[in-house]
Design a protein around this motif. Structure first.
Motif, PDB file in Angstrom:
ATOM      1  N   VAL A  97     -19.833 -32.356  40.710  1.00 24.48           N
ATOM      2  CA  VAL A  97     -19.911 -31.321  39.804  1.00 24.48           C
ATOM      3  C   VAL A  97     -19.268 -30.083  40.182  1.00 24.48           C
ATOM      4  O   VAL A  97     -18.223 -29.421  39.425  1.00 24.48           O
ATOM      5  N   GLY A  98     -19.563 -29.762  41.407  1.00 20.86           N
ATOM      6  CA  GLY A  98     -19.045 -28.245  41.924  1.00 20.86           C
ATOM      7  C   GLY A  98     -17.355 -28.264  41.983  1.00 20.86           C
ATOM      8  O   GLY A  98     -17.103 -27.274  41.578  1.00 20.86           O
ATOM      9  N   VAL A  99     -16.921 -29.230  42.584  1.00 19.22           N
ATOM     10  CA  VAL A  99     -15.472 -29.296  42.693  1.00 19.22           C
ATOM     11  C   VAL A  99     -14.867 -29.627  41.519  1.00 19.22           C
ATOM     12  O   VAL A  99     -13.487 -29.498  41.318  1.00 19.22           O
ATOM     13  N   GLY A 100     -15.542 -30.441  40.760  1.00 23.57           N
ATOM     14  CA  GLY A 100     -14.881 -30.888  39.378  1.00 23.57           C
ATOM     15  C   GLY A 100     -14.563 -29.434  38.463  1.00 23.57           C
ATOM     16  O   GLY A 100     -13.625 -29.304  37.768  1.00 23.57           O
ATOM     17  N   PHE A 101     -15.662 -28.809  38.445  1.00 25.09           N
ATOM     18  CA  PHE A 101     -15.575 -27.247  37.590  1.00 25.09           C
ATOM     19  C   PHE A 101     -14.447 -26.579  38.358  1.00 25.09           C
ATOM     20  O   PHE A 101     -13.880 -25.905  37.642  1.00 25.09           O
ATOM     21  N   THR A 102     -14.426 -26.779  39.621  1.00 28.23           N
ATOM     22  CA  THR A 102     -13.379 -25.639  40.359  1.00 28.23           C
ATOM     23  C   THR A 102     -12.157 -26.144  39.942  1.00 28.23           C
ATOM     24  O   THR A 102     -11.155 -25.323  39.636  1.00 28.23           O
ATOM     25  N   ALA A 103     -11.728 -27.501  39.845  1.00 25.93           N
ATOM     26  CA  ALA A 103     -10.498 -27.997  39.603  1.00 25.93           C
ATOM     27  C   ALA A 103     -10.015 -27.544  37.987  1.00 25.93           C
ATOM     28  O   ALA A 103      -8.776 -27.095  37.939  1.00 25.93           O
ATOM     29  N   VAL A 104     -10.920 -27.469  37.106  1.00 27.40           N
ATOM     30  CA  VAL A 104     -10.666 -27.057  35.806  1.00 27.40           C
ATOM     31  C   VAL A 104     -10.267 -25.217  35.803  1.00 27.40           C
ATOM     32  O   VAL A 104      -9.572 -24.797  35.261  1.00 27.40           O
ATOM     33  N   PHE A 105     -11.133 -24.709  36.685  1.00 30.74           N
ATOM     34  CA  PHE A 105     -11.332 -23.237  36.664  1.00 30.74           C
ATOM     35  C   PHE A 105      -9.662 -22.858  37.328  1.00 30.74           C
ATOM     36  O   PHE A 105      -9.084 -21.986  36.798  1.00 30.74           O
ATOM     37  N   LEU A 106      -9.215 -23.632  38.293  1.00 26.89           N
ATOM     38  CA  LEU A 106      -7.830 -23.152  38.937  1.00 26.89           C
ATOM     39  C   LEU A 106      -6.967 -23.479  37.699  1.00 26.89           C
ATOM     40  O   LEU A 106      -5.848 -22.557  37.944  1.00 26.89           O
ATOM     41  N   LEU A 107      -6.987 -24.491  36.917  1.00 24.55           N
ATOM     42  CA  LEU A 107      -6.080 -24.900  35.903  1.00 24.55           C
ATOM     43  C   LEU A 107      -6.009 -23.525  34.818  1.00 24.55           C
ATOM     44  O   LEU A 107      -4.935 -23.246  34.391  1.00 24.55           O
ATOM     45  N   LEU A 108      -6.994 -23.179  34.479  1.00 27.79           N
ATOM     46  CA  LEU A 108      -7.410 -22.139  33.510  1.00 27.79           C
ATOM     47  C   LEU A 108      -6.995 -20.971  34.057  1.00 27.79           C
ATOM     48  O   LEU A 108      -6.678 -19.874  33.192  1.00 27.79           O
ATOM     49  N   SER A 109      -6.956 -20.768  35.443  1.00 31.05           N
ATOM     50  CA  SER A 109      -6.357 -19.315  35.908  1.00 31.05           C
ATOM     51  C   SER A 109      -4.774 -19.238  36.071  1.00 31.05           C
ATOM     52  O   SER A 109      -4.579 -18.189  36.487  1.00 31.05           O
TER      53      SER A 109
END
Length: 257
Positions: free
Chosen positions: A231-243
């Motif tokens: 969950v932690g790194v899954g959300f992080t992957a999406v955050f990186l794309l959104l940024s």
């Protein structure tokens, strides 16, 4: 517009009144404050008994042991949601390299904010790990801990930039690799009991309840850890794309305006 708002309000109030009437007339919540038979079963068997989950945290026992298959499918739904988000932002290798390059010096917040962020990030990492690894003993668990963990890289992106996070080794590709390890770990923990003649996702007595006199709740601590990671790194992957800066995305996609 005013008439539509009035109609909407009437519909909502009518629906709320009907639901209230249904709950009261059907006695959904029952009478009194006593524990129902199913609740009594969970409370009596979560920790005690030869085939219990060996965990004093009843909620975790229900989620990963008594109704573990349901939780497994919920994790699969979350996995598919992340995959869907990544598909929307699908880029070629060349485009991946392009979005990792800062065309100009990225905007960062003040030194005070950056220093405070460092302290808070360390605290978040400690608290999120505690939430996940004590999920079999206290309220919490892998999903809650992983959600808290994802706040740490989000703060770094806001206070520094996504390039800082990627420069320290946590880019989208590595985040997805770690997430795959987390999901693979959940699958292996679920399948291991089959090797011992047990059932899929069986907890006791396949997995030890204690290690070095420390209560770990059998398979519960492993599920919590791997879901925490996924969950932690899954959300992080999406955050990186959104940024990714909008202008850079427009340039990659060939959008002129």
């Amino acid at each position: 517009m005013r008439g539509k708002s009035l109609i909407t309000a009437v519909i909502i109030l009518t629906f709320a009144a009907l639901m209230t009437y249904a709950v009261i007339s059907l006695q959904v919540f029952g009478e009194g404050t006593g524990v129902r038979p199913l609740g009594e079963f969970y409370l009596e068997n979560s920790y005690f008994g030869d085939y219990s989950a060996k965990s004093p945290e009843v909620i975790t026992s229900i989620l990963w042991d008594y109704r573990g298959i349901d939780t497994l499918f919920e994790t699969a739904v979350f996995f598919l949601a992340i995959i869907g988000s990544l598909t929307v932002f699908r880029l070629t290798k060349e485009q991946e390299k392009e979005v990792k390059k800062a065309e100009s010096t990225p905007t960062e917040l003040t030194p005070i904010v950056k220093d405070v962020t460092k302290v808070i990030v360390v605290m978040i990492l400690a608290v999120s790990a505690s939430i996940a690894l004590h999920g079999h003993l206290t309220p919490g668990g892998g999903f809650q801990g992983g959600s808290a963990l994802a706040v740490a890289p989000l703060l770094i992106i806001a206070a520094y930039s996504k390039y800082t996070l990627e420069g320290h080794g946590l880019d989208k590709t590595r985040a997805l690799i770690l997430r795959s390890i987390g999901l693979l770990g959940i699958a292996l923990v679920a399948l291991v009991p089959l090797l011992s003649g047990g059932f899929i996702m069986q907890n006791q007595p396949i997995f030890p309840a204690e290690i070095e006199s420390q209560l770990i709740g059998g398979s519960l601590i492993y599920y919590n850890f791997f879901e925490f990671l996924a969950v932690g790194v899954g959300f992080t992957a999406v955050f990186l794309l959104l940024s990714i800066p909008e202008e850079k995305f427009k340039k990659i996609l060939g959008v002129k305006k």
